[in-house]
Scaffold this motif. Structure first.
Motif, mmCIF file in Angstrom:
data_model
loop_
_atom_site.group_PDB
_atom_site.id
_atom_site.type_symbol
_atom_site.label_atom_id
_atom_site.label_comp_id
_atom_site.label_asym_id
_atom_site.label_seq_id
_atom_site.Cartn_x
_atom_site.Cartn_y
_atom_site.Cartn_z
ATOM 1 N N LEU A 86 1.050 -25.512 -24.560
ATOM 2 C CA LEU A 86 1.804 -25.219 -23.356
ATOM 3 C C LEU A 86 3.495 -25.157 -24.351
ATOM 4 O O LEU A 86 4.679 -24.943 -24.396
ATOM 5 N N ARG A 138 -7.693 -23.508 -18.982
ATOM 6 C CA ARG A 138 -7.350 -24.951 -19.346
ATOM 7 C C ARG A 138 -6.062 -24.827 -21.044
ATOM 8 O O ARG A 138 -6.125 -25.537 -21.469
ATOM 9 N N ARG A 185 5.504 -29.914 -16.512
ATOM 10 C CA ARG A 185 5.199 -30.023 -18.160
ATOM 11 C C ARG A 185 7.149 -29.054 -18.378
ATOM 12 O O ARG A 185 7.596 -29.013 -19.556
ATOM 13 N N GLU A 239 -2.876 -24.974 -21.299
ATOM 14 C CA GLU A 239 -1.975 -26.351 -21.190
ATOM 15 C C GLU A 239 -1.960 -26.909 -22.859
ATOM 16 O O GLU A 239 -1.158 -27.103 -22.806
ATOM 17 N N CYS A 259 2.630 -22.687 -12.588
ATOM 18 C CA CYS A 259 1.274 -23.733 -12.925
ATOM 19 C C CYS A 259 1.688 -24.888 -13.218
ATOM 20 O O CYS A 259 0.751 -25.590 -13.663
ATOM 21 N N SER A 260 2.693 -24.661 -13.920
ATOM 22 C CA SER A 260 3.115 -26.459 -14.682
ATOM 23 C C SER A 260 3.978 -26.659 -14.695
ATOM 24 O O SER A 260 4.833 -26.248 -15.372
#
Length: 1663
Positions: A327, A321, A370, A324, A366-367
């Motif tokens: 990021l 976590r 974003r 994030e 994964c993101s």
């Protein structure tokens, strides 16, 4: 052998390890490895002891020894016992840590030894290494290096030790205070200089020790099913790795040393996978900034990017976590790395970039939201680097994370709007690459995808010529295949052909891009893609109509597509071949164009494509190609046969005209298409409307458009003549031709310039109408409509007065149109049916134009077209007046003939055709004028106009005039009609005018002169009553002579002129002869010497052939010739005086010869010619030669004089009388007529001149003649060398040539024999070559020659005896002595000369005796004893200090031995072998070669009967023969090959014989090492007792002066030892051998030292 021997061998090699030559060093190491191959344990112990004893040995050499040990260990680790392993481990450990200072290669080599041992003895090595890796103490840097390398090479064996290693290492990490020590912990692989803080070598760091430990652990854990201890788990290392991580990250990563930071970050990557999950999660907020923060501090970022990728993978795998939170910052850093310009294409730089992109892939998976939220706004920036980098990232994630990007397609498409507007080429390339990725993943079938497709097409339409100026990210020029346009074209085609989902997107959307002009450059890729898409749809079973116009409203109409594709096909090779693809697209769309076209187009279009395939851009005729396309259009219109469709097509064509304003060729073709289409239209209203529009909208200021407009009207007039003329007349009478009359109307009416352009175009239109319209209709319109309107446009009137235009384009248009009108009138009217009333006026107008042209240049076709117009006009009625004709001829000739020669520069390609066309037009005009008076008088009139140009001093003018004359005469002959027998009264004058030019300096002029004579002779035959078909063999010979005149060789030219004169003499009427001769006499003074000489040759020939009829004219002729001889001192005039000399000599030979011999030397050209005149009659020639021989031989050849009183060598100076006689003899003999006399006196001439050559070698000219030679006062054109010997050689050559012995002369020339005869060093060889040539080519003449030559053997001059002996000796080598029964007499004479006081004579006697082997091999046995006695005496000749007689004896024996009786040889063989043995090693190559080859023949002579005593000589000669195979001289090596092959049968060893046969064949390259190895193998196997003798003989050659032999000797020894058995070692004095080899190891030649080291390696055999 004892262990001490092995030790001595090893130590001898180890002592040589310090050699400075790297090749020798390598060989020493190889030899050590050879010892290790046989005795690995002893070799390792010896190296270990040597290193201990030589503690001061330099580090590089210690490293070599250790590397040799490593090589043996790697190969024989399984043979190593535990005790030896322990010893080696201790040695390596000691070497590795003996000093605290790093030793680079040396310590690395010691570490490598430990690693090699550790592959088997893991525990012992680890025990030793760990003993030096104690807790609480900083370890030596090499210890960590070794542990690191062990973990790489043996991960499964080392990982179980890592917990203890880590537990010991971790407490020490905090103890490391220096950066260098920290690097030791982090760095394990690389050179030892990495332990230094020296910055330059730290670049060599590859990875850290902890990195290797971590990587080995990960490999171990990934293969638990294969490892020895499967109980090891990740948790085992987690705590230790975290502790190490804590120190590395929090302490060492903060150091100021850049190399240390890189080592740390490289270790953190793999370590992150071993950290506890909770610890990794906890450390991420600090770890990630700490790592990507290094980007600002390092230019080399590969390790940073790689480690960051590994950390991200570890974080993503545990579902972190904290990632994030970091990021946004992480994305910004990574994005900046991609946007940094790439400074090089090295693997490291590109690898770093790829690692950064891999980080984006990890984050995209994964993101994705974003990531896109970060990237897409950055596409809107105006910064080039940011935009390009963002596009690269976007393309990468579209390909690598397609699943995650699937739902983001609309967002991605909408974000591309601003990048599509960017004009930067780097951005464009990146955008194209992104669009390519979008196409593969289904983005372009979304709303907004069409914009992307249009963008690709726009880039395909970029101008190709701008592409080389593109630059890449580094500012370097892009390759053509990487340019924006090239990438876009490739992308469009790939998307069209390989991405199935794009078919419905691209079809028929791409059709919209065919018509707009801005996409013209993209037509080729567009058409190619469209063809592929259409064919794919047809194969898939689509509707017959590929395009549904009701659903695709933006698609261009069939008329627009047809027009566009047809017009661009007119330039088929533009745009990378758009013509072919355009036609293919038309063929595919045939149903959409019109349903009726399918069948016809299926036939026509393939034929057009085939025509294009048969041609290239250079070979294709655009005119023919346009005709084929227009025919295609006409057939299309005929098949459709629909007036509405035709009118619609013409309307579309007119609409597209402005599209081609920038491409005049295509626009002109479109005009032709419009004319063709209008011609097929049935509606006259439509036709006139379109013609009016064309006249109103034409761009008259563009001259190239005039032709297109005119062609359109001409083609249209074929079907609509009345409408076309009416429309033109209306336009002419309109206000359009009015010019501005004041400033107030400047904006309303056209300027004068514009009006001139309009007039020019209109005039061309009338001309094309006249040329194209039906002849039956157009003739009625010429004078009533066409000409008045043309002159109305051309003439300007100011206040009622006509003013001539100055516009050249308007003039050219008028001339061109008048040419077309007159041609139409000429071709359309029956003879006499059309009376052209304005003919004279038009001719005068044309001549006015021609006279206004410059005479020094040809830049426009104006005069050509004007003359063509005159040509057509002249043929029409009424005829021109004589004065007008003369003015036309004179004006045209003056305008064309005076032009400078056609240029040869860069404009030659465009100027030469214009010149040729202009000359052709002039010819046509003259022939047209000649047609009105086809009589000799009419021909004479035109030729008289050409006479000044025929006599011109300028060659190009003469060529043009002769060319025109030849063509006119040919035309006159072809159209000759004789109704009554009349004389051709001016034949002689005309032939006299042309004949001398058969030798003109210009080849073309010569050939045209022959053509003129040929035509004139046939004209004479015609006037004599012969038919036109009559074939005269005599006159036809002229054509064969014409081809010979192309050569510039004067002899060929004038011989041909003589032949031509003979033909003229045979066909010339008697009454024309004197006029011909008088005309030619004028040519004798021609400034062109070639023409003057040709006139002389032809005059002589005519006098010879036809002089009998000139009895009364001879005084006049003689007077003319004598005056010319006095005026001009030329060769062709002198022969007249030679006849007088002949008569004088016939009556007073002795006086003439004496007088001529008194002429000054050297003879001038007149004197030489007079001498040659004496050879006309054989009896006179023989008398002259006899007198000259007396002068040559009767006086002394030279006088000796000393330059200084005490000079040791007197100078020899030639006497004058023999020298003059020799020169005179050459001149007489060189005359062809002297042949019979030379044959009569051949023996005397040959011998006298040969001896004259020998006695003048080195003889000088008298000083007064030397001065003349230097001043070059001789006026002779031949200017022969007066040097005494050279003049004698020349005379001898002349005698041989005149006697028919040309083969002898040629043989001597090929071998350089004549040059050898001239110098003292090669004179003997030259005599030998001459004798050989005489024997081969003039054998029947030798008996008389030898008879005369034998009489000279007792000459008082030694050189005479040497020359005669050399000649006779060489004769004995030819079989001709048997055929002529000369053998016995020659042998007796040579044997009698054995005791001659001259060494050279004795040597030549032996050569002659040996030559019997060649000429009479069957007689050798008869004379065997005498020959052997003579040769043996030669071997023993002690009066020769240079031993040349002995050398000749050896060479002779080599030739004779095979032919003699064995019994005769037995008594002398041993004596010969002993006498020649010292010559084997002579410094002179000739002696080595002869003695070794003779030794081979001695062996050959005793095959099957070799006595033991001679066998000893054979064995004793083996070693020198084998070694001399490496002799630097190739003849010696070849002789050794032969001798060895002859020796081997006497050794009676089949295997050895087979080896010799395989390797020693002549002509085959010898691999000496392989051959020597095989030879030694067989020698040792069959003759084991010879080992010691062979080795001892080789030891003698260890001191040879030849490098090759000196290197071969130890190699020979090494191979002997290699194949020997251990028990044979007693034959070898190893002590002496070892000492000798050790001395060779100090030889100055590296190659010798290398072989010595190699041999030492072989000596392990005796260990």
């Amino acid at each position: 052998m004892t262990k001490s021997y092995m030790k001595r061998l090893s130590f001898a090699l180890l002592d040589a390890i310090t050699d400075k030559d790297p090749v020798v060093q390598e060989q020493v190491c190889s030899a050590l490895c050879s010892l290790g191959e046989v005795r690995p344990t002893e070799m390792l112990h010896a190296c270990e002891e040597y290193l201990k004893q030589h503690d001061k040995l330099a580090h590089p050499y210690r490293a070599m020894v250790l590397r040799a040990m490593e090589a043996v260990l790697t190969s024989h680790i399984d043979k190593l016992d535990k005790d030896t392993a322990s010893t080696i481990i201790l040695l390596a450990s000691s070497e590795m840590t003996r000093t605290k200072e790093p030793g680079c290669d040396w310590q690395q080599a010691a570490s490598s030894v430990l690693v090699a041992v550790g592959k088997r003895f893991t525990n012992q090595v680890m025990e030793e290494v760990l003993s030096r890796f104690q807790p609480g103490l900083l370890p030596h840097c090499s210890v960590l290096q070794t542990l690191s390398n062990l973990s790489v090479s043996n991960a499964f064996g080392i990982v179980p030790f890592l917990p203890s290693v880590l537990s010991t290492m971790l407490p020490m990490l905090g103890m490391a205070k220096q950066d260098a020590m920290r690097v030791m912990f982090c760095c394990g692989r690389g050179s030892w200089a990495c332990c230094s803080v020296t910055s330059w070598f730290l670049l060599w760091l590859v990875s850290g020790a902890l990195q290797h430990f971590s990587e080995s652990t990960l490999e171990y854990l990934a293969n638990l099913d294969q490892v020895p201890d499967p109980t090891v788990r990740r948790d085992t290392f987690a705590a230790d790795i975290f502790s190490a991580y804590d120190i590395l990250f929090h302490q060492w990563l903060q150091t100021r040393d850049a190399k240390l930071r890189l080592a740390v970050v490289a270790a953190l990557g793999p370590m992150s996978h071993l950290l506890p999950s909770e610890k990794l999660e906890e450390q991420l907020p600090r770890l990630l900034p700490g790592v990507f923060g290094l980007y600002k501090k390092h230019a080399e970022t590969f390790q940073i990017s790689k480690s960051l990728g590994q950390i991200l993978e570890a974080a993503v795998s545990l579902g972190s976590r904290m990632l994030e939170v970091q990021l946004d910052t992480l994305l910004a850093v990574l994005h900046s790395q991609v946007c940094v310009p790439v400074e090089s294409s090295s693997p490291l730089v590109m690898g770093s970039r790829n690692e950064v992109l891999r980080c984006f892939t990890v984050l995209a998976r994964c993101s994705p939201d974003r990531l896109l939220a970060f990237l897409l706004p950055r596409l809107d920036t105006s910064n080039e680097r940011l935009r390009v980098g963002t596009l690269h990232i976007l393309r990468h994630i579209l390909n690598s994370a397609a699943a995650q990007m699937e739902a983001k397609k609309p967002l991605v498409l909408s974000s591309m709007k601003l990048p599509l507007l960017d004009t930067n080429n780097k951005v464009k390339r990146a955008v194209v690459q992104v669009i390519s990725a979008m196409a593969h993943h289904g983005y372009l079938d979304q709303p907004g995808g069409e914009v992307m497709i249009e963008y690709i097409v726009q880039q395909c339409a970029l101008p190709p010529e701008q592409e080389p100026e593109k630059r890449n990210l580094e500012g370097e020029a892009l390759a053509a295949e990487d340019s924006v346009r090239a990438v876009s074209i490739s992308t469009l085609y790939l998307v069209s052909t390989t991405v199935d989902r794009m078919s419905d997107v691209l079809w028929p959307y791409l059709l919209e891009f065919l018509i707009p002009v801005r996409f013209t450059a993209a037509l080729t890729p567009l058409c190619r893609s469209l063809v592929h898409l259409a064919l794919k749809r047809q194969e898939a079973g689509a509707d017959t109509l590929l395009v549904q116009y009701n659903t695709h409203t933006n698609i261009p109409s069939p008329y627009a597509v047809t027009t566009r594709l047809l017009v661009v096909s007119s330039s088929p090779y533009l745009g990378n071949g758009r013509g072919a693809v355009s036609l293919r697209l038309l063929k595919v769309l045939q149903q959409n164009i019109h349903p009726l076209l399918a069948q016809r187009w299926e036939t026509i279009i393939p034929l057009l494509l085939e025509y294009l395939d048969e041609h290239t851009e250079e070979t294709l005729s655009l005119k023919k190609w346009e005709e084929k396309l227009l025919m295609f259009l006409r057939e299309t219109l005929a098949v459709v046969s629909d007036n509405t469709w035709t009118c619609q097509l013409s309307l579309e064509m007119c609409k597209q005209l402005p599209c081609y304003n920038g491409t005049p060729q295509e626009k002109n073709f479109l005009y032709k298409c419009i004319g063709t289409t209008l011609g097929a239209a049935a509606s006259t209203g439509v036709v006139r409307k379109h013609l009016q529009e064309l006249l109103e909208t034409a761009r008259y200021q563009e001259e190239v458009e005039h032709e297109g407009l005119a062609c359109c009207f001409g083609i249209c007039a074929i079907s609509h003549l009345e409408d076309t003329l009416a429309q033109l007349e209306d336009f002419v009478k309109s206000d359009v031709l009015k010019k501005s009359s004041g400033i107030f109307s400047i904006f309303k009416e056209r300027s004068e310039y514009e009006v001139e352009k309009v007039k020019s175009a209109l005039i061309l239109c009338y001309g094309n109408i006249a040329a194209q319209a039906p002849r039956s209709l157009v003739l009625a319109k010429v004078e009533s409509n066409i000409l008045p309107n043309m002159f109305h446009c051309f003439n300007n009137k100011v206040l009622g007065i006509k003013v001539e235009t100055k516009d050249p384009a308007l003039k050219l248009s008028l001339i061109q149109s008048l040419c077309m009108v007159s041609q139409a009138a000429r071709s359309g009217a029956q003879p006499g049916s059309f009376h052209f009333s304005r003919k004279a006026e038009l001719v005068a107008q044309m001549m006015e134009f021609i006279r206004a042209e410059p005479t020094d240049s040809l830049t426009t076709p104006l005069r050509k077209k004007a003359m063509l117009t005159c040509t057509h006009l002249v043929c029409l009625e009424p005829a021109l007046e004589e004065q007008v004709q003369a003015d036309v001829i004179h004006g045209c000739l003056h305008s064309v003939m005076a032009l400078i020669p056609e240029p040869q520069g860069e404009d030659d390609g465009c100027q030469k055709p214009l010149y040729l066309d202009t000359m052709r037009a002039l010819e046509d005009l003259l022939t047209s004028l000649l047609q009105w008076n086809m009589t000799p008088q009419g021909l004479q009139v035109i030729i008289e106009h050409l006479r000044p140009w025929i006599k011109s001093p300028r060659g190009h003018e003469r060529t043009r005039a002769l060319d025109l004359s030849a063509r006119l005469l040919h035309y006159f002959l072809e159209h000759l009609h004789v109704s009554a027998l009349v004389p051709f009264h001016n034949l002689g004058v005309l032939i006299g005018l042309f004949s001398p030019h058969c030798a003109d300096l210009w080849p073309a002029t010569r050939q045209e002169a022959v053509n003129c004579i040929h035509s004139l002779l046939y004209l004479q035959l015609g006037y004599e009553g012969f038919s036109r078909e009559h074939h005269d063999e005599v006159a036809e010979k002229l054509l064969t002579f014409r081809d010979e005149l192309i050569h510039a060789d004067p002899d060929v030219l004038f011989h041909t002129c003589d032949s031509i004169a003979q033909i003229i003499a045979k066909r010339l009427p008697p009454d024309q002869l004197i006029s011909l001769l008088l005309t030619m006499f004028e040519g004798l003074g021609d400034p062109d010497k070639n023409c003057s000489r040709a006139a002389a040759v032809m005059i002589n020939c005519l006098l010879k052939e036809r002089g009998t009829i000139l009895k009364e004219k001879i005084p006049q002729i003689v007077n003319v010739l004598r005056s010319k001889l006095q005026e001009v001192n030329e060769e062709h005039i002198l022969p007249a005086a030679q006849q007088s000399m002949y008569f004088l000599a016939s009556q007073h030979c002795t006086t003439v010869v004496s007088s001529l011999l008194g002429s000054p030397l050297p003879f001038d050209s007149h004197t030489c010619a007079l001498w040659r005149a004496l050879a006309v009659e054989p009896s006179l020639t023989a008398q002259v030669l006899g007198l000259l021989l007396e002068k040559v031989s009767g006086d002394v050849p030279f006088k000796e004089s000393r330059a200084f009183l005490l000079g040791s060598t007197p100078d020899r100076v030639a006497t004058l009388l023999p020298l003059a006689a020799t020169c005179a003899l050459y001149e007489v003999v060189s005359a062809v007529e002297s042949g019979n006399a030379v044959l009569e006196l051949y023996p005397q001439l040959f011998v006298a001149l040969l001896l004259r050559v020998s006695c003048t070698v080195g003889v000088q000219l008298p000083r007064n003649l030397q001065a003349k030679e230097r001043r070059g006062t001789s006026t002779t054109l031949y200017n022969r060398n007066l040097e005494p010997c050279s003049s004698a050689v020349d005379a001898l050559q002349a005698v041989l040539l005149r006697s028919g012995s040309q083969d002898v002369v040629q043989f001597m020339e090929q071998g350089g024999g004549w040059e050898l005869l001239r110098n003292s060093t090669g004179h003997e060889e030259g005599v030998t070559q001459l004798a050989s040539a005489m024997a081969k080519c003039a054998g029947p003449r030798l008996p008389l020659v030898t008879k005369v030559l034998l009489c000279t053997q007792s000459s008082m001059y030694e050189i005479h005896r040497v020359t005669s002996t050399a000649f006779l000796a060489e004769l004995l080598s030819s079989n001709v002595v048997n055929d002529l029964m000369l053998l016995e007499s020659l042998l007796d004479e040579l044997l009698a000369r054995q005791k001659d006081r001259s060494t050279s004579v004795r040597r030549l006697v032996l050569r002659g005796l040996a030559n019997i082997a060649s000429s009479s091999p069957d007689k050798v046995r008869n004379y065997g004893p005498q020959l052997l006695t003579a040769m043996t005496n030669g071997l023993d000749d002690n009066d020769d200090p240079h031993r040349l007689v002995a050398l000749e004896a050896m060479v002779g024996l080599t030739r004779l031995l095979d032919l003699m009786e064995p019994w005769d040889l037995r008594s002398v063989m041993l004596h010969m072998a002993i006498r020649i043995r010292p010559f084997f090693d002579s410094e002179k190559v000739e002696f080595r070669t002869a003695s070794i080859r003779l030794f081979g023949h001695l062996n050959k002579a005793c095959h099957g009967d070799c006595e033991d005593i001679f066998l000893e000589q054979v064995v004793g000669g083996l070693v020198p023969l084998l070694l001399h195979l490496q002799d630097p001289q190739a003849p010696v090596a070849s002789a050794c090959r032969f001798a060895l092959c002859m020796c081997v049968p006497n050794l009676e060893c089949a295997e050895l014989a087979a080896a010799f046969q395989k390797h020693l064949q002549e002509g085959r390259s010898l691999h000496f090492g392989e051959f020597l190895n095989s030879t030694c193998k067989h020698l040792i196997h069959h003759f084991p007792d010879l080992l010691g003798r062979l080795v001892n003989t080789n030891l003698f050659y260890f001191k040879s002066s030849w490098e090759g032999v000196r290197a071969a000797a130890p190699m020979f020894t090494g191979f002997l030892v290699l194949h020997a058995e251990p028990e044979q070692r007693l034959q070898v004095d190893l002590e002496q051998l070892l000492m000798a080899l050790q001395l060779l190891l100090r030889d100055p030649v590296p190659g010798v030292r290398e072989k010595a080291a190699e041999t030492l390696g072989h000596l392990v055999k005796f260990a």
